[in-house]
Design an enzyme around this catalytic site. Structure first.
Site, PDB file in Angstrom:
ATOM      1  N   PRO A  88      56.826  29.027  36.323  1.00  0.00           N
ATOM      2  CA  PRO A  88      56.921  28.560  34.938  1.00  0.00           C
ATOM      3  C   PRO A  88      58.323  28.718  34.357  1.00  0.00           C
ATOM      4  CG  PRO A  88      55.907  30.717  35.028  1.00  0.00           C
ATOM      5  CD  PRO A  88      56.134  30.307  36.441  1.00  0.00           C
ATOM      6  N   TRP A 128      58.122  39.517  33.856  1.00  0.00           N
ATOM      7  CA  TRP A 128      57.942  39.111  35.254  1.00  0.00           C
ATOM      8  C   TRP A 128      56.537  39.429  35.738  1.00  0.00           C
ATOM      9  CZ3 TRP A 128      60.906  35.734  37.202  1.00  0.00           C
ATOM     10  CH2 TRP A 128      62.250  35.670  36.831  1.00  0.00           C
ATOM     11  N   ASP A 188      56.567  29.849  30.805  1.00  0.00           N
ATOM     12  CA  ASP A 188      56.804  31.273  30.634  1.00  0.00           C
ATOM     13  C   ASP A 188      57.242  31.475  29.191  1.00  0.00           C
ATOM     14  OD1 ASP A 188      57.018  33.874  31.306  1.00  0.00           O
ATOM     15  OD2 ASP A 188      58.894  33.687  32.406  1.00  0.00           O
ATOM     16  N   TRP A 247      60.591  36.175  40.631  1.00  0.00           N
ATOM     17  CA  TRP A 247      59.233  35.675  40.817  1.00  0.00           C
ATOM     18  C   TRP A 247      58.726  35.862  42.235  1.00  0.00           C
ATOM     19  CZ3 TRP A 247      56.868  30.437  41.757  1.00  0.00           C
ATOM     20  CH2 TRP A 247      55.583  30.350  41.205  1.00  0.00           C
ATOM     21  N   LYS A 249      75.118  28.628  30.452  1.00  0.00           N
ATOM     22  CA  LYS A 249      75.272  28.269  29.055  1.00  0.00           C
ATOM     23  C   LYS A 249      76.599  28.790  28.515  1.00  0.00           C
ATOM     24  CE  LYS A 249      71.027  28.834  27.067  1.00  0.00           C
ATOM     25  NZ  LYS A 249      70.092  29.441  26.132  1.00  0.00           N
ATOM     26  N   LYS A 286      79.467  28.815  38.704  1.00  0.00           N
ATOM     27  CA  LYS A 286      78.053  28.790  38.387  1.00  0.00           C
ATOM     28  C   LYS A 286      77.824  28.072  37.060  1.00  0.00           C
ATOM     29  CE  LYS A 286      74.172  31.919  37.687  1.00  0.00           C
ATOM     30  NZ  LYS A 286      73.689  33.292  37.718  1.00  0.00           N
ATOM     31  N   GLN A 334      65.438  33.949  42.233  1.00  0.00           N
ATOM     32  CA  GLN A 334      64.078  34.444  42.016  1.00  0.00           C
ATOM     33  C   GLN A 334      63.638  35.417  43.106  1.00  0.00           C
ATOM     34  OE1 GLN A 334      62.309  33.905  39.359  1.00  0.00           O
ATOM     35  NE2 GLN A 334      63.844  32.558  38.490  1.00  0.00           N
TER      36      GLN A 334
END
Length: 1139
Positions: A92, A598, A131, A638, A674, A671, A634
């Site tokens: 999510p 998480w 999420d 996750w 934002k 990378k 992740q």
RNA sequence: GCGCGGGUAGCUUAGUCGGCUGGAGCACCCGGCUGAUAACCGGGAGGUCGCAGGUUCAAGUCCUGCCUCGCGCACCA
């Protein structure tokens, strides 16, 4: 049995492409039971737009509308209703940030596999997910509402704050939905799982209770970076926001041993932790020395000092670094011999001893190094992670000396009590350096040896800029260390792509697994469902009904409680409002934590179905899941929490296959983030080249697990090269198919009776498709797609279509034309199906136009194992699956021969460049020396090479000579260090033919090494002096050298023909320049200078090729108009006018 | 500091078991072909295969060390 696509249901939503069940005669989509079976299987093929008008963006957006109307996504699942399930689980995303191109990449790979498996006949449900809890949401809201501390939040009201968070998580939901739909990521966003939903939270509570009941959940401390100003502890993510370089006083302190005249020296950069000192850690294998001060130091600056004769102990390696006095080394010993020695507390009243037997003694710790300090680590249990762990292991007293507001607790020391710790550095220094030290018992010189300014990076609060304190906080843990072996075992069973993420990075993490600190002192999240009384009795609540009955019990026991309805909001502050009752009648309050978010997403496999309260069957049938796919970041996120939760709750793995994607970088290799502001907006490309090109670019740009430097030009290139070419192939086929009324089902053409060109491209198609599929299975999507693109651009467009053009110009209904049309049809439908999982738009338009059926319900050309009786996602009857594949026959010999033909055509151009002979001037003859038989391609070759005739030369020596090359593999063991010299003699032999003869007769010996045929490779190369070139085909012993020789002699006929071709070419260019219709006729007049005579035939050829209705050829240039077009070729000048 | 993965032409990249001349694409220059193509074909220029050692008859490829980029982990007493 289901039959796909060829019938039309009368319901409007099912107009095209619907399915019906022959046995029940019901439309499976609308279940109306009325199916109108058309007699003709397909609508007449629509004439497509020409490529020049192709607007990929419009094509895609109108197709999106059509998909929506048809409910195409759901239909693609329904059409496999009876197929074996392939379970995908969506990781999510958080919708409180704008989606960037990196999200598109992840979604492209998720979609790709799901579409592929669907085409293979599997039923692939795809539930969306969001999420919605956690820190990023809170931070966002705090910033917006200027609630920069816990106090501020609580003053604002936790309920208001959480409502703001609840709203905030949907800020960009529309943007996400639009991106998802536009890129054609097929996922069910109308019925997603949402981690803030009560049902979802209830499942999380249930899971937590399973852990609690198994004894895997416990309460302890965790040392965290903590800001006393805001009253919050920080995640590493937040800590990283606030690192600053600061200069602070660091101190070397003497710890006076009991029963010994010496002190142990220890160093700290945080003097405020010294009152909390309860131990000293030494490295058991580090060498320490005991030294005696022999002389006072000169030029002493700062506080502290030592008197002559005083003895101190520290690491040998750091003596020079630390000591400012001249000293005498009395003794050397390992750290282990210091262990257990007791010393006097610095601040005797700060920490109670309790029942600790180890407080204020020397302990051993293997992490102690001699890179800084004194090799002795001052240990304040509550203010350092290592300190805390060591303290727990050694049984040190665990008491705070500092309050949550950052001030010393009363009772620490009269001069410190109640003061903010960072303001006490100087006071502590003064206290220690005072005669007798802070405890009044120190030696004459005090307990401070030195102070030293220390420059380091130290974490600061990103909101208030205050230095953070490492502080032991109450915390809840999941005992992951207890299930470590199971984690490793389950991980071994996962198919990882790439495998090194599973074995390496993830395996490494699991082998060092620590207990999972699962609680957060936050507001917006799944509340920890544990209630506790002041005696430490605890209850973990696993469902709403359990909460209700516990509340009722509490009320019955006399504790007032608000109502607890069935739809009670399982968030703070509502759940905090309930007081439960313990077995011995005490009030229990909820532990004031929320869970690590998480944990929420780790519960997704079952919480998405509200298991175990609902959907038991759905869950049982879909766990563990077959496929997950997320970014490599992740791994510890996750990927880990899924496994952590499934192992602790179900003792099962959570997923069987995991594709771990590389990071997305910008064009400079940075990378995308934002904060850097370098995020590429996917719409830049959706609106320019379209989603097809964007997706194809992403997949072909590199292996999925490698970092991808996203290059906007690459998308452009992909569009021009791959999709324009594909469209043009399609247009070429569809235009002629429409003109000729071609219908693939109304005519047949046996492949075996088709031309070799057709059989070649079909064989290439089969080979390419097989390789494509094999690469898919090995997760090498990039290789698969690069090869397919090469096939389309090179084999289909630039060779097959180019060589086939004239075949379709024929007005008559020839079998050859029909063969070509069938071939093109087969290529296009197959290629569309192969591309469909990666780039689903254009191929669907093409496939629909060619077959009347959407490509997204079409069968995978390599078979549909998912549709086989008894198949599972992992296992099926290979033979039965192979029988469902649909590919044309392969002919590898033909493929090899054609490769050679194409190579020779290219070689011909090279020869002409070398010989300075222009392409349009024909050669009388070309010879092919040796090689396989390719008589059937001689006409093609003659045309490509522009030669009058091709001949095979059997006398190899006429144009070729032999060259010998050493075979190092065979030669090296024999010749050993002489190998290069021997090889040189073979390579540079003056007469290779003779040498070969002697080798073959077995009498050859070079430098004492006998050479046999295996030691050399025989090569044939062109003889010097011919316009020729040689190519090598095959490898090793099967390799062959083939030469092409061109006759460079000119004749009058050739010169005339060549000139005619040059003139024609210029006139055609002129026609194009004038924008003439293809059918338009022209008036032509031509003047020449220094020209060869032109034959009547060649003049006629010009006239017919250029559609000239009138033509005048002047054999001189006298009356050529000044203004007319002219060109020069090989010394001849030509003027021409086109009207 | 530890682990994983990279570093090959201006850019993006391929390179199998060590083997003879390290391939492509984009961009650039020259030439050619072309009435499906924004495509294509030939040639040219462009490489210290991150650096330094080592093993080997032979290293982009294997080994060691270092530099550097990315990611993760740990540490910051």
């Amino acid at each position: 049995m289901l039959v796909k696509g060829l019938q039309t249901c009368v319901e409007t939503l099912c107009v095209d492409n619907s399915l019906y069940d022959v046995q029940t005669a019901q439309c499976v989509v609308c279940l109306k039971g009325e199916v109108q079976v058309k007699t003709s299987s397909r609508l007449a093929m629509a004439r497509p737009q020409s490529a020049g008008e192709l607007d990929a963006v419009a094509l895609e957006t109108s197709l999106l509308d059509a998909w929506k109307k048809e409910n195409a996504f759901q239909q693609s699942i329904d059409s496999n209703r009876n197929g074996a399930p392939f379970i995908f689980l969506e990781g999510p995303p958080t919708a409180n940030g704008k989606p960037g191109i990196h999200h598109v990449v992840a979604r492209a790979y998720k979609d790709l596999v799901c579409r592929w498996k669907t085409m293979e006949g599997f039923r692939v449900e795809r539930k969306g997910g969001w999420d919605t809890h956690g820190l990023p949401v809170e931070i966002e809201v705090q910033k917006r509402m200027d609630l920069m501390s816990n106090e501020a939040i609580e003053a604002y009201g936790m309920d208001n704050f959480n409502q703001a968070c609840r709203d905030s998580v949907w800020t960009y939901e529309t943007a996400w939905r639009e991106m998802t739909e536009r890129m054609a990521y097929w996922v069910d966003l109308d019925n997603p799982y949402v981690t803030l939903d009560n049902d979802y939270v209830e499942s999380c509570w249930w899971a937590m209770k399973q852990m609690f009941d198994k004894g895997l959940l416990y309460r302890g401390h965790k040392v965290l970076p903590y800001c006393p100003q805001t009253g919050t502890s920080y995640s590493s993510h937040e800590v990283a926001l606030g690192y600053k370089e600061v200069e602070e006083p660091s101190v070397y302190v003497k710890f006076k041993l009991i029963d010994d005249s010496a002190s142990i020296l220890a160093w700290t950069t945080t003097p405020w932790t010294l009152p909390g000192n309860v131990g000293l850690a030494v490295g058991p294998n580090v060498t320490y020395v005991r030294v005696k001060v022999s002389e006072q130091a000169e030029n002493w600056t700062g506080a502290g000092g030592a008197s002559v004769g005083e003895e101190v102990i520290l690491a040998k390696d750091l003596m020079k670094e630390v000591l400012r006095h001249n000293v005498e080394v009395l003794e050397e010993f390992p750290g282990s011999s210091l262990v257990g020695r007791a010393y006097e507390p610095l601040f005797s009243k700060a920490v109670p001893r309790g029942d600790s037997t180890t407080a204020w003694t020397v302990l051993e710790a293997d992490w102690v190094t001699t890179t800084d300090g004194t090799g002795v680590v001052h240990t304040a249990v509550m203010y350092g992670e290592d300190d805390y762990n060591l303290g727990m292991a050694a049984g040190l007293p665990a008491y705070h000396t500092v309050d949550m507001d950052g001030s010393f607790l009363v009772g620490t020391h009269p001069k410190l009590d109640g003061r903010y710790v960072k303001e006490c550095d100087q006071t502590i220094i003064d206290l220690l350096s005072a005669p007798h030290g802070s405890n009044g018992k120190g030696p004459e010189s005090g307990l401070l040896y030195r102070e030293k300014a220390y420059l380091h990076d130290y974490p600061h609060c990103w909101r208030t800029d205050h230095p953070l304190l490492y502080y032991a906080m109450d915390s809840w843990f999941v005992r992951m260390t207890a299930v470590k072996e199971r984690l490793l075992e389950f991980n071994d069973g996962v198919e990882w792509a790439p495998d090194w993420v599973g074995e390496g990075r993830f395996g490494e993490w699991l082998r060092n697994v620590k207990d999972w600190a699962i609680s957060r002192e936050r507001y917006w999240g799944t509340p920890l469902p544990v209630w506790r009384d002041d005696e430490g009795n605890m209850k973990c609540i696993g469902s709403i009904s359990e909460l209700q009955s516990e509340v009722a019990r509490a009320v019955a026991a006399g504790f007032e409680n608000p109502d607890c309805p069935d739809d009670v909001d399982l968030h703070r502050p509502v759940v905090d409002g309930y007081t439960l009752v313990s077995e011995n009648g005490k009030p229990m309050h909820r532990e004031p934590f929320v869970m690590d978010c998480w944990f929420d997403s780790g519960c997704a496999p079952f919480a998405q179905w509200h298991h175990p309260f609902d959907g038991a069957e759905t869950f049982d049938a879909s766990f563990p899941v077959d496929y997950i796919c997320e970014g490599v970041d992740q791994t510890r996120g996750w990927f880990y929490t899924l496994l952590a939760v499934s192992t602790t709750v179900f003792d099962k793995p959570a997923y069987k296959r995991c594709l771990s994607l590389g990071l997305i970088l910008d064009a400079e290799g940075k990378k995308m983030s934002k904060s850097r502001g370098n995020i590429v907006d996917p719409w830049d490309h959706f609106n320019r080249e379209g989603a097809d090109a964007t997706r194809w670019y992403m997949v072909t740009a590199g292996a999925p697990w490698n970092p991808l430097k996203f290059d906007s030009n690459g998308v452009r290139e992909t569009y021009a090269k791959m999709f324009l070419t594909l469209w043009n192939i399609y247009k070429f086929h569809a235009d002629y198919a429409a003109i000729d009324g071609f219908d693939p089902e109304q005519s047949t053409s046996e492949v075996s009776s088709r031309s070799s060109l057709d059989r070649w491209i079909l064989s290439r198609l089969a080979t390419t498709a097989e390789n494509y599929h094999a690469d898919f299975k090995g997760w090498n999507f990039h290789k698969a797609c690069r090869d397919l693109e090469d096939f389309i651009v090179n084999d289909v467009s630039n060779w097959y279509v180019r060589r086939s053009r004239r075949r379709l110009w024929d007005d008559a209904e020839t079998t050859d034309k029909l063969a070509c049309q069938h071939t093109l049809h087969e290529i296009l439908t197959t290629v569309c199906r192969l591309i469909a999982p990666v780039s689903p738009f254009m191929v669907d338009v093409i496939h629909r136009n060619l077959t009347g059926m959407t490509v997204h319900q079409a069968a995978w050309p390599l078979g549909t194992p998912g549709s086989i009786e008894g198949a599972t996602a992992d296992n099926w009857d290979e033979e039965a699956a192979a029988a469902t594949a649909r590919l044309p026959p392969k002919d590898l010999t033909l493929e090899a021969t054609m490769a050679l033909v194409r190579e020779l055509a290219e070689v011909g151009r090279r020869i002409r460049v070398d010989a300075g002979r222009r392409q349009r001037l024909p050669c009388a003859q070309g010879w092919i020396v040796s090689g396989p038989d390719m008589t059937e391609f001689h006409d093609i070759l003659a045309e490509e090479l522009n030669v009058e005739s091709i001949e095979v030369e059997n006398d190899l020596d006429r144009f070729q000579q032999i060259e010998l090359a050493p075979n190092f593999r065979a030669l090296a063991p024999k010749a050993r260090s002489e190998v290069n010299a021997v090889a040189g003699q073979i390579k540079n032999a003056e007469n290779p033919t003779e040498l070969l003869a002697s080798i073959q007769s077995g009498t050859c010996e070079i430098m004492g090494v006998s050479i046999d045929e295996g030691d050399v490779e025989i090569r044939r190369v062109e003889r010097e002096g011919f316009a020729a070139s040689t190519v090598t085909i095959g490898q090793g012993e099967d390799s062959q050298q083939i030469s092409l020789v061109l006759d460079m002699n000119d004749t009058d006929e050739l010169l005339s023909k060549g000139l005619a071709r040059d003139i024609t070419r210029r006139i055609q260019a002129k026609r194009k320049e004038l924008n003439l219709e293809i059918e338009a006729t022209i008036d032509l007049e031509i003047w020449v200078k220094n020209a060869p005579d032109m034959f009547e035939d060649d003049q006629q050829w010009i006239v017919s090729e250029t559609r000239a209705s009138a033509a005048v050829f002047h054999s001189d240039s006298e009356n050529a108009p000044q203004e007319t077009d002219s060109f020069e070729v090989d010394g001849t000048t030509v003027w021409f006018s086109v009207r």
